[in-house]
Write a protein that holds these residues in place. Structure first.
Motif: not given
Length: 181
Positions: A70-75, A91-101, A121-133
């Motif tokens: 499975d796959s999808g967008s997260c930023g 993978s990709g570049t930039g900030a990850m989406t912020d999530y909530r519980y 997490l591949n190089y290029g990601i700049t921010t790990i979003g709230n509640y990501a994992f």
């Protein structure tokens, strides 16, 4: 497949329209069912008996020509991939989406939280979003040097290596560590 306790992953093509009585009865270790049809087709399957449908998380519209389940967008420029071996790759570049519980706002890979063993997490990601994992318990993951900020309750609890000593890690109240090690 009845009583097959070693069975953990099941692939069912959308050409299957019915299942015999108790076909997956006592297959208690099934954690992942990969179905090539839609959720509506899955619901319409002619299943005999209550225990004939395999258990675990169901992936709908599974494409067996791809190496991930499975796959999808997260930023804006980030894509997540979930693999059958329990790897979550982003993978990709930039900030990850912020999530909530709360329901409807969790990370899109949340339904696989009990299956995730490794987060890549591949190089290029700049921010790990709230509640990501926050709801996952992977055995191991590394935070690449490109990450400069880790959001609140991101779920980084154990076996984490952070490669950027300047990475800011947040909790609900303040910056926890402006110089992570």
């Amino acid at each position: 497949f009845s009583n097959c306790s070693a069975l953990e992953t099941v692939v069912i093509p959308d050409s299957v329209i019915s299942s015999g009585r108790a076909a997956f009865a006592s297959c208690d270790n099934v954690k992942l069912t990969l179905y090539t049809g839609t959720e509506e087709q899955w619901a319409a399957l002619n299943i005999s008996g209550n225990t004939s449908r395999p258990g675990g998380v169901v992936v709908y519209e599974y494409d067996d020509t791809k190496d991930y389940a499975d796959s999808g967008s997260c930023g804006e420029n980030l894509t997540w991939y979930f693999y059958c071996d329990g790897t979550l790759k982003i993978s990709g570049t930039g900030a990850m989406t912020d999530y909530r519980y709360d329901y409807g706002s969790t990370a899109p890979w949340n339904k696989y939280r009990s299956l995730i063993k490794k987060i890549q997490l591949n190089y290029g990601i700049t921010t790990i979003g709230n509640y990501a994992f926050g709801l996952s318990s992977p055995e191991y993951y590394e935070i690449p040097e490109s990450v400069v900020s880790i959001g609140e309750r991101a779920g980084l609890y154990k076996n984490v290596i952070i490669h950027n000593r300047e990475c800011e890690i947040y909790n609900s109240y303040r910056t926890i560590n402006k110089n992570a090690t």
